[in-house]
Design a protein around this motif. Structure first.
Motif, short mmCIF file in Angstrom:
data_model
loop_
_atom_site.label_atom_id
_atom_site.label_comp_id
_atom_site.label_asym_id
_atom_site.label_seq_id
_atom_site.Cartn_x
_atom_site.Cartn_y
_atom_site.Cartn_z
N CYS A 1 0.83 -1.21 0.00
CA CYS A 1 0.00 0.00 0.00
C CYS A 1 0.86 1.26 0.00
O CYS A 1 0.57 2.24 -0.70
CB CYS A 1 -0.92 0.00 1.22
N ALA A 2 1.94 1.23 0.79
CA ALA A 2 2.84 2.39 0.84
C ALA A 2 3.49 2.60 -0.52
O ALA A 2 3.66 3.73 -0.98
CB ALA A 2 3.90 2.18 1.90
N LEU A 3 3.81 1.50 -1.19
CA LEU A 3 4.51 1.59 -2.47
C LEU A 3 3.61 2.11 -3.59
O LEU A 3 4.01 2.93 -4.40
CB LEU A 3 5.02 0.19 -2.84
N LYS B 1 8.34 -9.88 -2.09
CA LYS B 1 7.81 -9.14 -0.93
C LYS B 1 8.88 -8.25 -0.33
O LYS B 1 8.63 -7.13 0.09
CB LYS B 1 7.32 -10.12 0.14
N TYR B 2 10.12 -8.78 -0.29
CA TYR B 2 11.21 -8.03 0.32
C TYR B 2 11.52 -6.78 -0.50
O TYR B 2 11.75 -5.70 0.05
CB TYR B 2 12.45 -8.92 0.43
N ILE B 3 11.54 -6.93 -1.82
CA ILE B 3 11.79 -5.78 -2.69
C ILE B 3 10.66 -4.75 -2.53
O ILE B 3 10.89 -3.55 -2.50
CB ILE B 3 11.94 -6.22 -4.16
N THR B 4 9.43 -5.25 -2.43
CA THR B 4 8.30 -4.34 -2.18
C THR B 4 8.52 -3.56 -0.89
O THR B 4 8.32 -2.35 -0.84
CB THR B 4 6.98 -5.13 -2.07
N PHE B 5 8.97 -4.28 0.14
CA PHE B 5 9.24 -3.65 1.43
C PHE B 5 10.32 -2.57 1.27
O PHE B 5 10.16 -1.45 1.76
CB PHE B 5 9.68 -4.71 2.43
N PRO C 1 6.25 2.77 -8.79
CA PRO C 1 5.04 1.94 -8.86
C PRO C 1 3.75 2.75 -8.77
O PRO C 1 2.77 2.45 -9.46
CB PRO C 1 5.18 1.01 -7.66
N ARG C 2 3.76 3.79 -7.95
CA ARG C 2 2.57 4.63 -7.81
C ARG C 2 2.18 5.21 -9.17
O ARG C 2 1.01 5.22 -9.56
CB ARG C 2 2.87 5.74 -6.81
#
Lengths: 592, 163
Positions: free
Chosen positions: A27-29, B20-24, A170-171
């Motif tokens: 969501c933050a991304l 997931k880690y890259i997203t983080f 990404p946003r």
């Protein structure tokens, strides 16, 4: 005034659908507000791109988790539409779903990953809800999966590794996908809310999406739809979303300008191009350079002007009248018509070459009767505008029963007709707090006839007359005691009435003929025809008087009527033979 | 390592965890920047997620070290019908097949490249923890290296390579 809603998306992903920690990162991304409801402390997101509901597409039981298409299907159904009336802008769907055993902490132990389970969900949702745009998001290589994804109905694909491109955040990628594929309302920031296109029906949101897509291109854009559906508003929407939005927005309507002046208006002239051209003047094409030119009523442009539009619409250059220099243009052209241009082309009224230059991207706006779910919000917006314009009380609520009346009507004149009805309601009761069913008077849902408006008269003549149409017009018509003031102001409406009465008589003539058994034709029956029309038995002399007076409604058109209808011609000669005396000079030969 | 075990490890590490880690990392970049520059303290939840790399780095090494064997067509000699061949035939044939596979796929080069990338990721990770970076942002460097690693893993074949 209603604030346009932020888009709502559904994210179907086994990880982000179940792990709150991972979901918050996503969501933050992407700039998503999590509205799933299972996170007691979701992170607030500044300037969210969309609100997101997350679904894992799985069933969790004690000790294991299992992939389940129905879970995803039901999640899609909940927003199509929701109980509040909104709809998913789009769905983001993962491809790989991991199922299997869980330990006592709910964490995966020995699990099986299904790299293509997402395709099963895609297939199911696309078949069940074909209008929902679905974007696949996956770390799989795009080339390896794109064929499967597209053939099963995905609109697009976002690659997770680096999120597809190395330069765009990404946003921004999500905003692009929502803009290109999403079904969203008009959420422009506007100085004047009257310009907002209101509605969240599927049909209207598809039209808005088509407009956004067209706005990113370079070709001509053709807007199609009945009168009063909002083509002009949509043209403005295209301009505001295009690369030309900082440029001028110019409008050309052939009905606003005398035919002899249209060419000059469009193309301008050089000094001395004709008598009176004391200085050079640019035309509207040049005025719209680096901006947008909207040509309304495009289907009504006369043939000679159609020829002259071929080059500007194809090559984007114009010559001023009298000039030889071609002026290049950087311009977006939007054209609108309520005509069926294919039919008109076949009938020879519209040039095929011109049609071919404009119909590469036609956008059709739905009539109001095909988007009735939008009537409440449209009516609310119109009502507010009308109350303010007329210094009437606001706020003013539309009762549920009143809304039902509005939604049961077929709206032949679309939003313009709705506006007229509401305007009457406001003007008839400026101080009301509510709009009740009795305030709604359809009368004629058409525009009131403006005695002084040649445009209104011209529009009337173009249509084939129906009884309802005529009654509507006549109920709005402002008659005057001094009828001489009416004479000549609206010859076309008089002509139309004469033709209508002639048709009415013709039907009665046909029914009343004295036929022998089995014969298709018969002998004219003057008394019978007149009695049929009036609903009472009339004798021949009175019947002949009536028919003569009726046919002489407008002597200017009498010969035309008689030439086209041999039965009426024969009857007219017969009544003149029976009642040869001239009509009373004091009688009006116009309206009955 | 057998091909199906290797693919399972790859899926769990790369598809299930690394994405997931890259997203983080992308989502928390600003926060990590501030921490690495000493402008902010670690938030527990973010630190916990960041430190996950330490536990996974060894598994990535295993994945890279075993890719050559796992994707070799020599594996097929362990399955019917080829497994019914005499052992001495399997040995020389296996060597030939493996040699051809190495030549055609250049998998050794790919694996070496992956090892180098992995070392670079580890180094960037340690630098970030220590707040060290010769130029640019240590967080940015770590994200770039780990994204490169992910892309390189994506390019590895998914199946045994036929020759």
């Amino acid at each position: 005034m209603r604030t346009p809603a932020i888009p709502k998306i559904l994210v179907i992903d086994d990880q982000f659908g179940s792990s709150l920690k991972d979901r918050r990162n996503l969501c933050a991304l992407f700039g998503l507000n999590d509205i799933t409801g299972d996170d007691t402390s979701p992170e607030p997101i500044k300037d969210p791109v969309a609100e997101a509901v997350f679904c894992s597409g799985q069933i969790r039981a004690i000790g294991h988790v299992e992939n389940n298409v129905k879970i995803a299907h039901d999640a899609a159904a909940k927003g199509w539409p929701s109980s509040d009336g909104w709809r998913w802008a789009l769905i983001l769907l993962d491809l790989r779903f991991v199922s299997g055993a869980l330990n006592e902490n709910g964490e995966p132990t020995e699990q099986d990953g299904d790299d293509t389970f997402g395709l099963s969900i895609l297939d199911d949702i696309h078949n069940g809800f074909p209008d929902i745009p679905i974007i696949v998001i996956s770390s799989r290589d795009r080339n390896a999966v794109i064929v499967d994804c597209r053939t099963k109905g995905a609109a697009d694909f976002i690659q997770r590794v680096g999120y597809g491109t190395d330069t765009k955040p990404p946003r921004e990628i999500l905003v692009e996908k929502i803009t290109e594929h999403g079904l969203i309302e008009d959420n422009r920031t506007l100085k004047n809310e009257k310009s907002r296109i209101v509605g969240r029906s599927i049909a209207m949101m598809k039209a808005l999406r088509d407009a956004r897509r067209a706005a990113t291109g370079a070709g001509n854009i053709l807007l199609l739809g009945e009168t009063g559906v909002g083509k002009e508003l949509l043209a403005r929407y295209v301009h505001d979303l295009s690369s030309k939005k900082m440029g001028h927005y110019e409008v050309f309507n052939p009905h606003d300008i005398a035919e002899t002046l249209q060419e000059d208006r469009l193309f301008g002239h050089i000094q001395g191009a004709y008598s009176g051209a004391s200085s050079a003047e640019p035309g509207i094409f040049e005025l719209a350079n680096n901006g947008t030119l909207f040509i309304d009523e495009f289907g009504d442009i006369k043939q000679n002007l159609q020829n002259q539009l071929l080059r500007p619409l194809e090559a984007r250059c114009v010559k001023r009248q009298g000039g030889s220099r071609e002026i290049p243009l950087n311009i977006q052209v939007v054209l609108a018509t309520n005509k069926n241009l294919d039919e008109d082309t076949q009938a020879g009224r519209f040039k095929k070459d011109l049609l071919n230059r404009v119909k590469s991207y036609p956008i059709t706006l739905p009539p109001l009767r095909e988007r009735k779910e939008d009537i409440p919000v449209i009516a609310s917006q119109l009502l507010e505008n009308l109350c303010r314009e007329n210094s009437a009380r606001w706020p003013r609520k539309i009762l549920t029963d009143t809304l039902k009346v509005l939604m049961d009507y077929e709206w032949p004149d679309n939003i313009r007709g709705l506006r007229n009805v509401l305007e009457r309601a406001v003007k008839n009761n400026k101080d009301a707090e509510i709009v009740v069913p009795s305030d709604i008077n359809f009368g004629s849902s058409k525009e009131p006839v403006d005695v002084a408006s040649p445009k209104a008269a011209l529009e009337i003549v173009k249509e084939e007359y129906s009884l309802d149409r005529l009654i509507g017009i006549m109920s709005e018509f402002q008659f005057q005691k001094d009828y001489s003031k009416l004479h000549g102001k609206l010859p076309d409406i008089q002509k139309a009435i004469a033709k209508f009465l002639a048709n009415y008589l013709l039907s009665a003539v046909d029914v009343s003929k004295k036929r022998r058994a089995g014969a298709t034709d018969g002998e004219l029956n003057i008394a019978g025809a007149a009695s049929c029309m009036m609903g009472i038995q009339l004798k021949t002399p009175k019947a002949a008087d009536l028919i003569k007076k009726l046919l002489q409604t407008d002597k200017n058109v009498l010969n035309e009527i008689l030439d086209k209808n041999p039965s009426l011609k024969e009857m007219y000669h017969e009544v003149l033979r029976l009642r040869p005396s001239k009509p009373n000079k004091k009688q009006s030969s116009r309206l009955l | 390592m057998r091909d199906f075990d290797w693919n399972h490890l790859r899926s769990v590490l790369h598809h299930d965890w690394l994405q997931k880690y890259i997203t983080f990392l992308h989502a928390r970049r600003d926060t990590l920047d501030e921490v690495s520059q000493g402008k902010a303290e670690w938030r527990e939840d973010i630190k916990e997620q960041f430190l996950e790399w330490r536990g996974k780095a060894g598994l990535f090494k295993t994945l890279i070290d075993s890719c050559e064997e796992a994707l070799s067509p020599r594996q097929l000699l362990n399955e019917l019908p080829l497994s019914s061949m005499p052992q001495e035939n399997k040995e020389w044939l296996g060597e030939v097949i493996h040699g051809l596979y190495l030549e055609r796929t250049q998998i050794k080069t790919a694996a070496a490249s992956l090892k180098t990338l992995l070392e670079a990721v580890d180094a960037a990770y340690e630098n970030l923890l220590g707040g060290r970076c010769d130029k640019g942002s240590p967080v940015g460097l770590f994200i770039d290296k780990i994204t490169e690693l992910s892309k390189a893993i994506s390019k590895l074949p998914h199946n045994i390579q036929a020759v």
